[in-house]
Enzyme design. Sequence first.
Site, PDB file in Angstrom:
ATOM      1  N   ASP A   3     -10.836 -29.462  44.176  1.00 29.61           N
ATOM      2  CA  ASP A   3     -12.488 -29.530  44.088  1.00 29.61           C
ATOM      3  C   ASP A   3     -12.937 -29.018  45.492  1.00 29.61           C
ATOM      4  OD1 ASP A   3     -15.028 -30.291  43.183  1.00 29.61           O
ATOM      5  OD2 ASP A   3     -15.082 -31.815  44.440  1.00 29.61           O
ATOM      6  N   ASP A   5     -16.709 -28.949  46.961  1.00 26.06           N
ATOM      7  CA  ASP A   5     -17.746 -29.685  47.800  1.00 26.06           C
ATOM      8  C   ASP A   5     -17.078 -31.110  47.660  1.00 26.06           C
ATOM      9  OD1 ASP A   5     -20.416 -28.151  47.753  1.00 26.06           O
ATOM     10  OD2 ASP A   5     -19.231 -27.564  46.164  1.00 26.06           O
TER      11      ASP A   5
END
Length: 216
Positions: A3, A5
């Site tokens: 992922d 952020d």
Amino acid sequence: MFDLDGTLVDTAPDLLRCLNSALVQHGFAEASPIAVKPFISFGSRAMIKASLTTPVDKHTEEALLATMLDCYENHIADHSVFFAGIEDTLDKIETQGLKWGVVTNKRQRFTNPLMAALKLTDRAACIVSGDTTAFEKPHPEPMLAACRQAGVEPRHCVYVGDASHDIAAGKNANMKTLAARYGYLKPGDLPETWGADAVIESPLQITDWIGAHLCR
């Protein structure tokens, strides 16, 4: 696969700065970073809602969103940095001859410039954004699209994320999953209940886990 952020990059400083700039421009008080930061993994709308003490009408919400995102597009990586240990982790992954990539719900409008600013574009085997496919995480399609880009099978992948929908997406695609406790967790989040193969406290644990579970 990571992922973006809250897992690969600490983007909170730039996102929060642009959120507060938008709030002030539209006559609202600045938001507390402590209150908003846990919602970064759920997108800009979630950040805006968390920043307001009372709900606003749709027109106001859209105006806040547009102002915030215009600011963010122009300040994509002013203060965003890698989480401690990520750079070493990526180096170790590449040294071992393994591939890595990014699957995020962030839109391409922001993902691609951020990856370029951090000099990651040419290093990543895949970059899949929230609008790359017709679906977002936790749907498996973004994960499968990333596998196609990287030329790998899902069962040979591990996905690292800091939200329950990250772990669900990885599991839905038949990947191994690691829940990043160091990310943007909401109050009450219990990563150990998300069904991940392991919970990690630091990026430095990633390559050890890969070595023990995927590269035997």
